[in-house]
Design a protein around this motif. Structure first.
Motif, PDB file in Angstrom:
ATOM      1  N   ILE A  59       0.860  -1.182   0.000  1.00  0.00           N
ATOM      2  CA  ILE A  59       0.000   0.000   0.000  1.00  0.00           C
ATOM      3  C   ILE A  59       0.896   1.231   0.000  1.00  0.00           C
ATOM      4  N   LEU A  60       0.803   2.026  -1.061  1.00  0.00           N
ATOM      5  CA  LEU A  60       1.712   3.161  -1.222  1.00  0.00           C
ATOM      6  C   LEU A  60       1.016   4.490  -0.959  1.00  0.00           C
ATOM      7  N   GLY A  61       1.711   5.372  -0.272  1.00  0.00           N
ATOM      8  CA  GLY A  61       1.218   6.725  -0.026  1.00  0.00           C
ATOM      9  C   GLY A  61       2.122   7.743  -0.672  1.00  0.00           C
ATOM     10  N   THR A  62       2.480   8.774   0.087  1.00  0.00           N
ATOM     11  CA  THR A  62       3.306   9.844  -0.467  1.00  0.00           C
ATOM     12  C   THR A  62       4.710   9.887   0.119  1.00  0.00           C
ATOM     13  N   ARG A  63       5.036   8.919   0.983  1.00  0.00           N
ATOM     14  CA  ARG A  63       6.372   8.893   1.582  1.00  0.00           C
ATOM     15  C   ARG A  63       6.990   7.512   1.434  1.00  0.00           C
ATOM     16  N   MET A  64       8.311   7.474   1.414  1.00  0.00           N
ATOM     17  CA  MET A  64       9.010   6.200   1.302  1.00  0.00           C
ATOM     18  C   MET A  64       9.057   5.462   2.628  1.00  0.00           C
ATOM     19  N   GLY A  65       9.061   6.193   3.729  1.00  0.00           N
ATOM     20  CA  GLY A  65       9.087   5.546   5.036  1.00  0.00           C
ATOM     21  C   GLY A  65      10.495   5.188   5.490  1.00  0.00           C
ATOM     22  N   THR A  66      10.559   4.321   6.500  1.00  0.00           N
ATOM     23  CA  THR A  66      11.805   3.965   7.167  1.00  0.00           C
ATOM     24  C   THR A  66      12.733   3.171   6.259  1.00  0.00           C
ATOM     25  N   MET A  67      14.014   3.489   6.352  1.00  0.00           N
ATOM     26  CA  MET A  67      15.018   2.765   5.577  1.00  0.00           C
ATOM     27  C   MET A  67      15.391   1.473   6.293  1.00  0.00           C
ATOM     28  N   VAL A  68      15.646   0.433   5.523  1.00  0.00           N
ATOM     29  CA  VAL A  68      16.193  -0.810   6.072  1.00  0.00           C
ATOM     30  C   VAL A  68      17.705  -0.642   6.078  1.00  0.00           C
ATOM     31  N   HIS A  69      18.267  -0.427   7.259  1.00  0.00           N
ATOM     32  CA  HIS A  69      19.677  -0.033   7.344  1.00  0.00           C
ATOM     33  C   HIS A  69      20.623  -1.120   6.833  1.00  0.00           C
ATOM     34  N   ASP A  70      20.208  -2.374   6.965  1.00  0.00           N
ATOM     35  CA  ASP A  70      21.081  -3.455   6.514  1.00  0.00           C
ATOM     36  C   ASP A  70      21.415  -3.319   5.032  1.00  0.00           C
ATOM     37  N   VAL A  71      20.440  -2.838   4.247  1.00  0.00           N
ATOM     38  CA  VAL A  71      20.622  -2.749   2.793  1.00  0.00           C
ATOM     39  C   VAL A  71      20.488  -1.319   2.276  1.00  0.00           C
ATOM     40  N   ASN A  72      20.149  -0.380   3.173  1.00  0.00           N
ATOM     41  CA  ASN A  72      20.059   1.049   2.854  1.00  0.00           C
ATOM     42  C   ASN A  72      19.048   1.365   1.756  1.00  0.00           C
ATOM     43  N   VAL A  73      17.879   0.718   1.821  1.00  0.00           N
ATOM     44  CA  VAL A  73      16.770   1.037   0.926  1.00  0.00           C
ATOM     45  C   VAL A  73      15.495   1.125   1.758  1.00  0.00           C
ATOM     46  N   PRO A  74      14.490   1.867   1.292  1.00  0.00           N
ATOM     47  CA  PRO A  74      13.229   1.973   2.038  1.00  0.00           C
ATOM     48  C   PRO A  74      12.556   0.614   2.203  1.00  0.00           C
ATOM     49  N   GLY A  75      11.842   0.463   3.313  1.00  0.00           N
ATOM     50  CA  GLY A  75      11.203  -0.808   3.616  1.00  0.00           C
ATOM     51  C   GLY A  75      10.273  -1.310   2.530  1.00  0.00           C
TER      52      GLY A  75
END
Length: 308
Positions: A59-75
């Motif tokens: 479900i997508l909104g207008t923000r990317m949200g929290t980054m997954v630090h292990d791989v440095n991409v948004p959740g």
């Protein structure tokens, strides 16, 4: 079935609706907030959870949200990539306002824009205007997962809200927004524009088989012979121009499969120089190339049409 729900925190209400719909259908919702405390990394938790699920609802909104630090991409991006790597069906749900009106409010980080562009060309996409409509679309998605013919990497659109006059006005003012209109919405748009120009239109049912998107017959005759038009719609980004292979495909359909009078390729993008040269040198009178600029001009001529 176990259904993983992926979204950012701003979509809390939609998450609850999706959870309730999944439970009411007799399935198990898998959500981050239900995970117990553990020493595992986020990447490890998601990897294990999504691998054990039957499908993912994103479900997508207008923000990317929290980054997954292990791989440095948004959740939401990481979860989508994991699902794809495991061959799981992915169903995307996007607010209609998120598709048309709020693109510039979305995080400007390129990866989110790339995700929107990618999902608009693949997987199962559903846009919605209200919470009630969203719930119906989740239920429809759950039924679709259970269909024997469904495969995770299919291109298939469940249901699309219609484009309104307000949307048309916005698209004219912001032509780049055409690049995130869903493929089926773009096909509907071209079909309605053809109708407004006097064509009788058959919008071909999507079944993942090769072939044109629209077959149209003109109300105008040439010496008593009707004009038959074969149309291919390409909802591409500007970085993905329509190439010569599409020109060749369309003209094969025109000449061999449908014995039509002429063809048209309508795109939200542009055409490569090779595609333009092929059309000019070999199909000058029988192939109409309409890029983003020409689509916007077409819309301006028919701003008041109602889209089916």
């Amino acid at each position: 079935m176990r259904i993983f729900i992926s979204s950012t925190s701003e979509m809390a209400e939609e998450r609850e609706i999706a959870r309730d719909a999944i439970l009411s259908a007799g399935h198990i919702p898998v959500m981050w907030e239900y995970f117990p405390a553990t020493t595992l990394t986020v990447q490890e938790i998601l990897n294990r959870s999504i691998q054990q699920c039957d499908a993912v609802l994103t479900i997508l909104g207008t923000r990317m949200g929290t980054m997954v630090h292990d791989v440095n991409v948004p959740g939401v991006i990481f979860e989508t990539q994991l699902a794809e790597s495991f061959g799981k069906p992915v169903f995307f749900f996007i607010r209609r306002s998120g598709l048309i009106s709020t693109k510039h409010a979305i995080d400007n980080r390129p990866s989110y824009g790339a995700l929107l562009g990618k999902i608009a060309e693949s997987r199962v996409i559903s846009s919605y205007d209200s919470k009630a409509e969203f719930k119906k679309q989740v239920i429809l998605a759950l039924k679709h997962i259970k269909e024997p013919a469904f495969e995770g990497d299919e291109t298939s659109v469940i249901l699309l809200s219609k484009i309104t006059k307000k949307d048309i006005k916005y698209l004219i003012e912001h032509p780049e927004e055409l690049e995130i209109v869903s493929p089926r919405d773009f096909e509907n748009m071209v079909a309605e524009l053809l109708k407004a120009d006097g064509w009788a239109v058959d919008l071909v049912k999507r079944n993942n088989a090769p072939g044109p998107d629209i077959i149209a017959v003109s109300s105008k005759f040439i010496e008593g012979v009707p004009v038959k038009l074969i149309v291919e719609c390409k909802r591409h980004s500007q970085s993905n121009p329509v190439d010569i292979s599409i020109v060749r495909n369309v003209m094969y359909w025109v000449n061999e499969e449908f014995r039509a009078t002429m063809g048209m390729i309508a795109t939200t993008s542009r055409f490569t120089s090779a595609a333009q040269q092929q059309a000019k040198e070999h199909h000058q009178w029988r192939l109409d190339l309409r890029d983003q600029t020409e689509i916007i001009s077409w819309l301006k001529r028919h701003q008041e049409i109602e889209f089916a």
